[in-house]
Design an enzyme around this catalytic site. Structure first.
Site, PDB file in Angstrom:
ATOM      1  CE  LYS A   1      42.150  -9.418  12.062  1.00 60.31           C
ATOM      2  NZ  LYS A   1      42.378 -10.960  12.321  1.00 60.31           N
TER       3      LYS A   1
ATOM      4  NE  ARG B   1      48.080 -10.055   8.946  1.00 67.88           N
ATOM      5  CZ  ARG B   1      46.659 -10.258   8.739  1.00 67.88           C
ATOM      6  NH1 ARG B   1      46.014  -9.141   8.309  1.00 67.88           N
ATOM      7  NH2 ARG B   1      46.164 -11.341   9.004  1.00 67.88           N
TER       8      ARG B   1
ATOM      9  NE  ARG C   1      37.696 -17.288   7.249  1.00 67.87           N
ATOM     10  CZ  ARG C   1      38.410 -16.293   7.751  1.00 67.87           C
ATOM     11  NH1 ARG C   1      38.206 -15.159   8.244  1.00 67.87           N
ATOM     12  NH2 ARG C   1      39.643 -16.528   7.654  1.00 67.87           N
TER      13      ARG C   1
ATOM     14  NE  ARG D   1      40.671 -16.136   4.074  1.00 66.20           N
ATOM     15  CZ  ARG D   1      40.614 -15.245   4.798  1.00 66.20           C
ATOM     16  NH1 ARG D   1      39.735 -14.191   5.253  1.00 66.20           N
ATOM     17  NH2 ARG D   1      42.137 -15.075   5.521  1.00 66.20           N
TER      18      ARG D   1
ATOM     19  NE  ARG E   1      45.526 -16.939   8.088  1.00 64.61           N
ATOM     20  CZ  ARG E   1      43.979 -17.257   7.993  1.00 64.61           C
ATOM     21  NH1 ARG E   1      43.705 -18.417   7.841  1.00 64.61           N
ATOM     22  NH2 ARG E   1      43.266 -16.053   8.378  1.00 64.61           N
TER      23      ARG E   1
HETATM   24  P1  AP5 Z   1      36.141 -13.435  10.848  1.00 63.10           P
HETATM   25  O1  AP5 Z   1      35.439 -12.089  11.485  1.00 63.10           O
HETATM   26  O2  AP5 Z   1      36.153 -13.832   9.203  1.00 63.10           O
HETATM   27  O3  AP5 Z   1      37.536 -13.189  11.554  1.00 63.10           O
HETATM   28  P2  AP5 Z   1      38.827 -12.346  11.231  1.00 63.10           P
HETATM   29  O4  AP5 Z   1      39.525 -12.203  12.494  1.00 63.10           O
HETATM   30  O5  AP5 Z   1      38.462 -11.435  10.208  1.00 63.10           O
HETATM   31  O6  AP5 Z   1      39.690 -13.497  10.459  1.00 63.10           O
HETATM   32  P3  AP5 Z   1      40.812 -13.431   9.166  1.00 63.10           P
HETATM   33  O7  AP5 Z   1      40.972 -14.806   8.847  1.00 63.10           O
HETATM   34  O8  AP5 Z   1      39.986 -12.955   8.051  1.00 63.10           O
HETATM   35  O9  AP5 Z   1      41.855 -12.568   9.497  1.00 63.10           O
HETATM   36  P4  AP5 Z   1      43.182 -12.490   8.943  1.00 63.10           P
HETATM   37  O10 AP5 Z   1      43.784 -11.384   9.601  1.00 63.10           O
HETATM   38  O11 AP5 Z   1      44.152 -13.498   9.114  1.00 63.10           O
HETATM   39  O12 AP5 Z   1      42.971 -12.554   7.298  1.00 63.10           O
HETATM   40  P5  AP5 Z   1      43.118 -11.530   6.153  1.00 63.10           P
HETATM   41  O13 AP5 Z   1      42.174 -11.734   5.190  1.00 63.10           O
HETATM   42  O14 AP5 Z   1      43.187 -10.032   6.863  1.00 63.10           O
HETATM   43  O15 AP5 Z   1      35.609 -14.766  11.688  1.00 63.10           O
HETATM   44  C1  AP5 Z   1      36.093 -16.139  11.407  1.00 63.10           C
HETATM   45  C2  AP5 Z   1      34.841 -17.015  11.553  1.00 63.10           C
HETATM   46  O16 AP5 Z   1      34.382 -16.969  12.751  1.00 63.10           O
HETATM   47  C3  AP5 Z   1      34.012 -16.902  10.451  1.00 63.10           C
HETATM   48  O17 AP5 Z   1      33.403 -18.051  10.041  1.00 63.10           O
HETATM   49  C4  AP5 Z   1      32.713 -16.107  11.587  1.00 63.10           C
HETATM   50  O18 AP5 Z   1      31.581 -16.393  10.943  1.00 63.10           O
HETATM   51  C5  AP5 Z   1      33.071 -16.575  12.943  1.00 63.10           C
HETATM   52  N1  AP5 Z   1      32.753 -15.721  14.012  1.00 63.10           N
HETATM   53  C6  AP5 Z   1      33.389 -14.772  13.995  1.00 63.10           C
HETATM   54  N2  AP5 Z   1      32.816 -14.216  15.332  1.00 63.10           N
HETATM   55  C7  AP5 Z   1      32.131 -14.943  15.962  1.00 63.10           C
HETATM   56  C8  AP5 Z   1      31.511 -14.953  17.081  1.00 63.10           C
HETATM   57  N3  AP5 Z   1      31.496 -14.204  17.999  1.00 63.10           N
HETATM   58  N4  AP5 Z   1      30.915 -16.284  17.512  1.00 63.10           N
HETATM   59  C9  AP5 Z   1      30.822 -17.408  16.644  1.00 63.10           C
HETATM   60  N5  AP5 Z   1      31.385 -17.295  15.325  1.00 63.10           N
HETATM   61  C10 AP5 Z   1      32.232 -16.211  15.119  1.00 63.10           C
HETATM   62  O19 AP5 Z   1      44.498 -11.889   5.735  1.00 63.10           O
HETATM   63  C11 AP5 Z   1      44.549 -13.013   4.926  1.00 63.10           C
HETATM   64  C12 AP5 Z   1      46.210 -13.006   4.140  1.00 63.10           C
HETATM   65  O20 AP5 Z   1      46.337 -11.811   3.661  1.00 63.10           O
HETATM   66  C13 AP5 Z   1      47.464 -12.895   5.597  1.00 63.10           C
HETATM   67  O21 AP5 Z   1      47.456 -14.132   6.189  1.00 63.10           O
HETATM   68  C14 AP5 Z   1      48.394 -12.332   4.673  1.00 63.10           C
HETATM   69  O22 AP5 Z   1      49.305 -13.085   4.014  1.00 63.10           O
HETATM   70  C15 AP5 Z   1      47.803 -11.158   3.970  1.00 63.10           C
HETATM   71  N6  AP5 Z   1      47.489  -9.811   4.519  1.00 63.10           N
HETATM   72  C16 AP5 Z   1      46.467  -9.283   4.724  1.00 63.10           C
HETATM   73  N7  AP5 Z   1      46.806  -8.155   5.186  1.00 63.10           N
HETATM   74  C17 AP5 Z   1      48.023  -8.199   5.238  1.00 63.10           C
HETATM   75  C18 AP5 Z   1      48.980  -7.153   5.962  1.00 63.10           C
HETATM   76  N8  AP5 Z   1      48.281  -5.731   6.655  1.00 63.10           N
HETATM   77  N9  AP5 Z   1      50.387  -7.179   5.947  1.00 63.10           N
HETATM   78  C19 AP5 Z   1      50.837  -8.370   5.277  1.00 63.10           C
HETATM   79  N10 AP5 Z   1      49.856  -9.319   4.757  1.00 63.10           N
HETATM   80  C20 AP5 Z   1      48.541  -9.431   4.831  1.00 63.10           C
END
Ligand code: AP5
Length: 213
Positions: free
Chosen positions: A13, A88, A127, A160, A171
């Site tokens: 994402k 979410r 990552r 992270r 997760r």
């Molecule tokens: P990346 O693009 O970083 O993936 P992502 O889907 O953004 O993953 P996240 O782990 O950031 O999502 P998340 O939703 O769990 O975390 P968030 O920060 O929102 O890609 C991942 C890896 O793959 C990278 O190394 C990238 O380089 C690689 N990659 C990507 N695309 C690729 C491709 N096509 N080919 C090869 N490699 C590729 O949330 C973290 C925490 O915050 C949550 O667990 C929760 O506790 C809290 N939180 C955040 N938002 C909320 C909410 N709305 N409500 C409640 N709690 C929340």
């Protein structure tokens, strides 16, 4: 452009939100980045969020909704944006609908990114993120030019805390229980497009552009 990127942790994402925002001059609004910013700044909200994030659980809906409403409708409200990692839960999606109702605006589209779990785990385990500017790398598929140094700002890279295997498992479970129902929620509203997120980042970006047409 008012878009949601939905999908499990590690599906890409953040990577895709950044590409779309660069192309369309839109703002990437990541609730994960906002929460990590609060933790870094040592705020009360950050202190509350830190343990929850480490455990791979979700931060309470009321905290998230307040944070998002300030961002979307406060001073400097963005005209074009991509919501990355929000909503979410069903209550968050309903809260967002109410916000749009109050401000007389509407959502354009929801893109749900999909990839098999084995691929997601591979992506998350390698990552690395920049401590200063949040730029994301992957040790195999998108390595930085210089080991452990951000190409963009020269900041140090780190893994992270919530990308450790035990937390990733939690997760993914939380995603299935609390976030996956949103696919049906937005499908019923006629807003959902599904995009296969396997392939290189550029290939996935092309598929998203097709979905946006
Ligand atoms: P990346 O693009 O970083 O993936 P992502 O889907 O953004 O993953 P996240 O782990 O950031 O999502 P998340 O939703 O769990 O975390 P968030 O920060 O929102 O890609 C991942 C890896 O793959 C990278 O190394 C990238 O380089 C690689 N990659 C990507 N695309 C690729 C491709 N096509 N080919 C090869 N490699 C590729 O949330 C973290 C925490 O915050 C949550 O667990 C929760 O506790 C809290 N939180 C955040 N938002 C909320 C909410 N709305 N409500 C409640 N709690 C929340």
């Amino acid at each position: 452009m008012k878009l949601i990127l939905l999908g499990p942790p590690g599906v890409g994402k953040g990577t895709q939100a950044q590409k779309i925002c660069e192309q369309f001059n839109a703002e990437q609004i990541s609730t994960g980045d906002m929460l990590r910013g609060e933790i870094k700044a040592g705020t009360e909200l950050g202190k509350k969020a830190e343990e929850i994030i480490k455990a791979g659980k979700l931060v309470p809906d009321d905290i998230i909704l307040g944070m998002v409403e300030n961002k979307l409708f406060g001073v400097n409200k963005p005209k074009k944006y991509i919501l990355d990692g929000f909503p979410r839960t069903i209550p968050q999606a309903e809260g967002l609908d109410q916000m749009y109702g109050r401000h007389n605006e509407k959502l354009d589209m929801v893109i749900s990114l999909e990839a098999p779990e084995e691929l997601i785990i591979k992506r998350l385990s390698a990552r690395r993120s920049c401590k200063n500017c949040n730029q994301v790398y992957h040790l195999v598929t998108m390595p930085p030019k210089k080991e452990n140094v951000c190409d963009k700002c020269g900041g140090p890279l780190f893994q992270r805390e919530d990308d450790k295997p035990e937390t990733v498992k939690n997760r993914l479970e939380v995603y299935k229980k609390q976030t996956e129902p949103l696919i049906d929620y937005y499908d019923k509203k006629g807003l959902l497009k599904t995009v296969d997120s396997t392939g290189t980042p550029n290939e996935v970006h092309e598929k998203i552009l097709k979905a946006l047409e």
